[in-house]
Design a protein around this motif. Structure first.
Motif, PDB file in Angstrom:
ATOM      1  N   ALA A   1       0.869  -1.172   0.000  1.00 31.54           N
ATOM      2  CA  ALA A   1       0.000   0.000   0.000  1.00 31.54           C
ATOM      3  C   ALA A   1       0.907   1.223   0.000  1.00 31.54           C
ATOM      4  N   TRP A   2       0.327   2.391  -0.260  1.00 28.07           N
ATOM      5  CA  TRP A   2       1.146   3.586  -0.373  1.00 28.07           C
ATOM      6  C   TRP A   2       0.626   4.706   0.519  1.00 28.07           C
ATOM      7  N   LYS A   3       1.563   5.472   1.032  1.00 28.75           N
ATOM      8  CA  LYS A   3       1.243   6.628   1.857  1.00 28.75           C
ATOM      9  C   LYS A   3       2.148   7.776   1.433  1.00 28.75           C
ATOM     10  N   PRO A   4       1.806   9.011   1.778  1.00 27.87           N
ATOM     11  CA  PRO A   4       2.666  10.132   1.382  1.00 27.87           C
ATOM     12  C   PRO A   4       4.077   9.979   1.937  1.00 27.87           C
ATOM     13  N   GLY A   5       5.060  10.282   1.095  1.00 26.93           N
ATOM     14  CA  GLY A   5       6.440  10.242   1.550  1.00 26.93           C
ATOM     15  C   GLY A   5       6.749  11.412   2.459  1.00 26.93           C
ATOM     16  N   THR A   6       7.862  11.306   3.152  1.00 26.25           N
ATOM     17  CA  THR A   6       8.254  12.377   4.062  1.00 26.25           C
ATOM     18  C   THR A   6       8.549  13.663   3.298  1.00 26.25           C
ATOM     19  N   LYS A   7       8.192  14.774   3.878  1.00 30.54           N
ATOM     20  CA  LYS A   7       8.484  16.088   3.297  1.00 30.54           C
ATOM     21  C   LYS A   7       9.725  16.716   3.940  1.00 30.54           C
ATOM     22  N   VAL A   8      10.317  15.981   4.899  1.00 30.99           N
ATOM     23  CA  VAL A   8      11.505  16.466   5.605  1.00 30.99           C
ATOM     24  C   VAL A   8      12.584  15.396   5.493  1.00 30.99           C
ATOM     25  N   SER A   9      13.759  15.775   5.044  1.00 30.91           N
ATOM     26  CA  SER A   9      14.847  14.811   4.924  1.00 30.91           C
ATOM     27  C   SER A   9      15.224  14.242   6.281  1.00 30.91           C
ATOM     28  N   GLY A  10      15.376  12.928   6.321  1.00 31.48           N
ATOM     29  CA  GLY A  10      15.809  12.292   7.554  1.00 31.48           C
ATOM     30  C   GLY A  10      17.273  12.501   7.851  1.00 31.48           C
ATOM     31  N   ASP A  11      18.044  12.918   6.856  1.00 28.09           N
ATOM     32  CA  ASP A  11      19.470  13.200   7.040  1.00 28.09           C
ATOM     33  C   ASP A  11      19.902  14.209   5.984  1.00 28.09           C
ATOM     34  N   PRO A  12      19.909  15.486   6.309  1.00 28.22           N
ATOM     35  CA  PRO A  12      20.260  16.532   5.331  1.00 28.22           C
ATOM     36  C   PRO A  12      21.690  16.457   4.816  1.00 28.22           C
ATOM     37  N   THR A  13      22.538  15.631   5.451  1.00 31.30           N
ATOM     38  CA  THR A  13      23.895  15.459   4.929  1.00 31.30           C
ATOM     39  C   THR A  13      23.929  14.474   3.768  1.00 31.30           C
ATOM     40  N   VAL A  14      22.822  13.766   3.571  1.00 32.60           N
ATOM     41  CA  VAL A  14      22.731  12.764   2.506  1.00 32.60           C
ATOM     42  C   VAL A  14      21.703  13.158   1.455  1.00 32.60           C
ATOM     43  N   LEU A  15      20.588  13.710   1.893  1.00 37.00           N
ATOM     44  CA  LEU A  15      19.489  14.061   1.011  1.00 37.00           C
ATOM     45  C   LEU A  15      18.988  15.445   1.400  1.00 37.00           C
ATOM     46  N   SER A  16      19.175  16.385   0.490  1.00 35.88           N
ATOM     47  CA  SER A  16      18.935  17.783   0.820  1.00 35.88           C
ATOM     48  C   SER A  16      17.702  18.324   0.108  1.00 35.88           C
ATOM     49  N   PRO A  17      16.982  19.254   0.726  1.00 36.04           N
ATOM     50  CA  PRO A  17      15.935  19.973  -0.007  1.00 36.04           C
ATOM     51  C   PRO A  17      16.558  20.943  -1.012  1.00 36.04           C
ATOM     52  N   VAL A  18      15.757  21.366  -1.973  1.00 38.55           N
ATOM     53  CA  VAL A  18      16.252  22.290  -2.993  1.00 38.55           C
ATOM     54  C   VAL A  18      16.775  23.576  -2.361  1.00 38.55           C
TER      55      VAL A  18
END
Length: 604
Positions: A392-409
């Motif tokens: 099943a699917w749910k909305p993904g996180t809108k906040v990075s769990g680790d900004p050193t690996v995955l950053s917002p724009v």
């Protein structure tokens, strides 16, 4: 969010450039689509052969209800860790199809070689061409005309591009790509790289190197660094060909199995709805793939594979498109080799759902695309989970769990995507700078010319490279020797750079999808064997490689340069042994790297 002007401009010029070839492709797919369920037009004798070995109940289902029959194209073997999990996928798929009144068969298998095994060996000279053989193997499987949809099982370097190229020539059928997932994390990538460099310097022995490597590559699943294999999985997801969030779920887990079942059922639904692969792989989808590659710092191999994939769909892209998009697409991921994390860490931090959401909100992806789960790429901002054993699917996180690996724009690691076009009197090439420190992105130094990567390694061992230089490695293009990766050079060049020397690589060959911290102008086109100017370089010529300015050039007076002959090399050693004699025709017909190094022409 309004689309970024550069995204619009690049998309429109690709459409303009591709108008004739895309129209031709669409007309051919429409003609095939109008023929209806293909097995309706195959004789009873033919069909009986195809279904002879099916279980009795499956035969009855097909005979009574004309239910959809899903073709499985698999690249399973148990030598590749990434493809090992596919052993039991056909049984899972068949049961999932039966559960909704459909059937499934393994239509055919494709080769799947491992660049990690053949790296630096003669077998690597078959690697790039294996992509086109995989495409042809896919076509052979689908040519039986008894399938209403396709499920494509593949992960690694040439396999996914090959499967997609083959599937696109049967684009009147629905297609869902089914990943197997990455292995669980082993030793840190930084530790692995350190041991490799120590081995290159002769400071540790083979036993220590083997222990390190086996600690990294230790179980079934994809290698966890962000090379071509994992770039493939990112591409299939951002181009809407996976179930959302399927790319990086590890093998052998209940969710992995549930996603495979869901992919099967979705392929059946697409067949019933009349939605096809040709509907999904449009110019917008191809542009989304380029954006995803840039935003994640993905493999340079896709500067070859994406043009080849696009050609298969009647779409013409080139490195100017990559370069112009790279200037506006921010780098949002730091995954080895342009960071310390692996893909499991990337996935845990928010993964593809977070990345796609950020890029959509920035106007850097086309949302108006068809995907295997419906209309709109926004459907891929969801992530999968289990509900009563089903996906099943749910909305993904809108906040990075680790900004050193995955950053917002808003706080991207870099304002650009790190893949750049280099031009000059040597030709056109690409460079990946996402892992190259700013101080190493420009170098002017004398050339040292080599005709094989082993020549450079031998010179290093003799102590002849303790200086600033630009290594020119030529006769490494598709027509010369199949364009093998030159990844074996990476540790040696990195050692010299860390010793304080200014070093760079210029070649008509490829580097690994894990291209690292040494500046490398790769895929130089045209290649030397096709008259490329790289063949004019002589030892001692001054070369400037400037990744910031987009320049790679020989600083040789024009009157001298224009009179120089292209070097000639005896390539007989590349013609025989390890099966290379079977690939003579492919070497002869290969196009240049920028047009995909294809060995066939879709537009004739």
């Amino acid at each position: 969010m309004a689309l970024h002007p550069t995204l619009i401009d690049v998309t429109n010029r690709i459409k303009q450039r591709s108008q004739q070839s895309r129209s031709q492709y669409e007309a051919r797919m429409q003609a095939a689509r109008l023929s209806g369920t293909t097995r309706d037009h195959v004789s009873c004798t033919n069909v009986a052969h195809a279904y002879a070995a099916m279980p009795k109940n499956d035969k009855l289902t097909l005979k009574a209800a004309k239910a959809p029959n899903v073709g499985i194209i698999t690249s399973y073997n148990d030598m590749l860790s990434a493809h090992h999990p596919y052993a039991n996928y056909p049984d899972i798929i068949k049961e999932a199809a039966r559960a909704i009144g459909a059937t499934a068969q393994v239509g055919g298998g494709t080769p799947a070689m491992c660049d990690g095994v053949t790296q630096g060996q003669p077998g690597m000279e078959l690697s790039l061409f294996s992509r086109d053989i995989i495409a042809m193997s896919t076509a052979i499987a689908l040519s039986h005309q008894v399938f209403d949809a396709g499920l494509y099982l593949g992960v690694c370097d040439k396999i996914v591009p090959g499967l997609l190229i083959g599937a696109l020539r049967f684009g009147h059928l629905p297609a869902v790509f089914v990943p197997a997932g990455p292995m669980t994390s082993g030793i840190a990538n930084s530790e692995k790289a350190k041991v490799r460099q120590l081995y290159a310097e002769g400071k540790v022995g083979r036993d220590a190197l083997l222990e390190s490597e086996m600690g990294s590559y230790h179980s079934e699943g994809t290698c966890t660094f962000y090379g071509t294999a994992n770039s493939n999985q990112m591409l299939m997801e951002i181009m809407g060909l996976h179930m959302p969030g399927a790319a990086f779920i590890t093998p052998g887990t209940p969710l992995r199995k549930a996603l495979t079942e869901a992919a099967t059922q979705q392929a059946v639904k697409l067949s019933q709805q009349g939605k096809t692969l040709a509907d999904m792989i449009t110019v917008e989808a191809i542009v989304n793939g380029i954006v995803g590659l840039l935003a994640t710092g993905g493999s340079t191999n896709h500067a070859i594979h994406l043009p080849a994939i696009a050609h298969a769909a009647g779409i013409q892209i080139n490195w100017d498109d990559f370069n112009d998009l790279s200037a506006v697409v921010p780098l949002l991921a730091r995954v080895y080799p342009n960071g310390k994390a692996d893909v499991n860490h990337f996935h845990a931090a928010g993964g593809m759902a977070f990345l796609i959401n950020e890029l959509l909100n920035a106007g850097l992806l086309h949302d108006n695309v068809e995907t295997v789960v419906g209309s709109g790429l926004h459907l891929y901002t969801q992530e999968p989970h289990l509900v009563d054993g089903q996906a099943a699917w749910k909305p993904g996180t809108k906040v990075s769990g680790d900004p050193t690996v995955l950053s917002p724009v808003a706080s991207a690691f870099s304002a650009d995507g790190g893949l750049r076009l280099l031009k000059g009197n040597l030709g056109r090439s690409v460079i990946k700078v996402s892992a190259v420190a700013a101080e190493h992105r420009k170098i002017t130094a004398p050339a040292i010319v080599f005709n094989h990567q082993d020549e450079l390694l031998s010179a290093f061992k003799r102590g002849e490279l303790e200086r600033d230089f630009v290594a020119v490695i030529r006769f490494q293009g598709p027509r010369a020797n199949g364009m093998p990766e030159l990844h074996k050079l990476t540790p040696t060049l990195a050692v010299l750079q860390e010793r304080g020397f200014k070093v760079a690589l210029v070649t008509d060959g490829r580097m690994s999808g894990a291209s690292g911290k040494v500046p490398a102008a790769i895929h130089m086109s045209p290649e030397v064997l096709s008259g490329g100017a790289l063949g004019k370089i002589r030892d001692g010529d001054i070369i400037t490689l400037d990744a910031e300015a987009g320049v790679v050039t020989a600083e040789v007076p024009e009157d001298i340069w224009s009179q120089r002959e292209i070097a000639v090399q005896d390539l007989s050693q590349n013609q025989f042994g390890f099966g290379r004699e079977l690939f003579t025709g492919m070497r002869h017909h290969a196009s240049n790297a920028e047009s995909g190094a294809l060995t066939f022409n879709f537009n004739d």
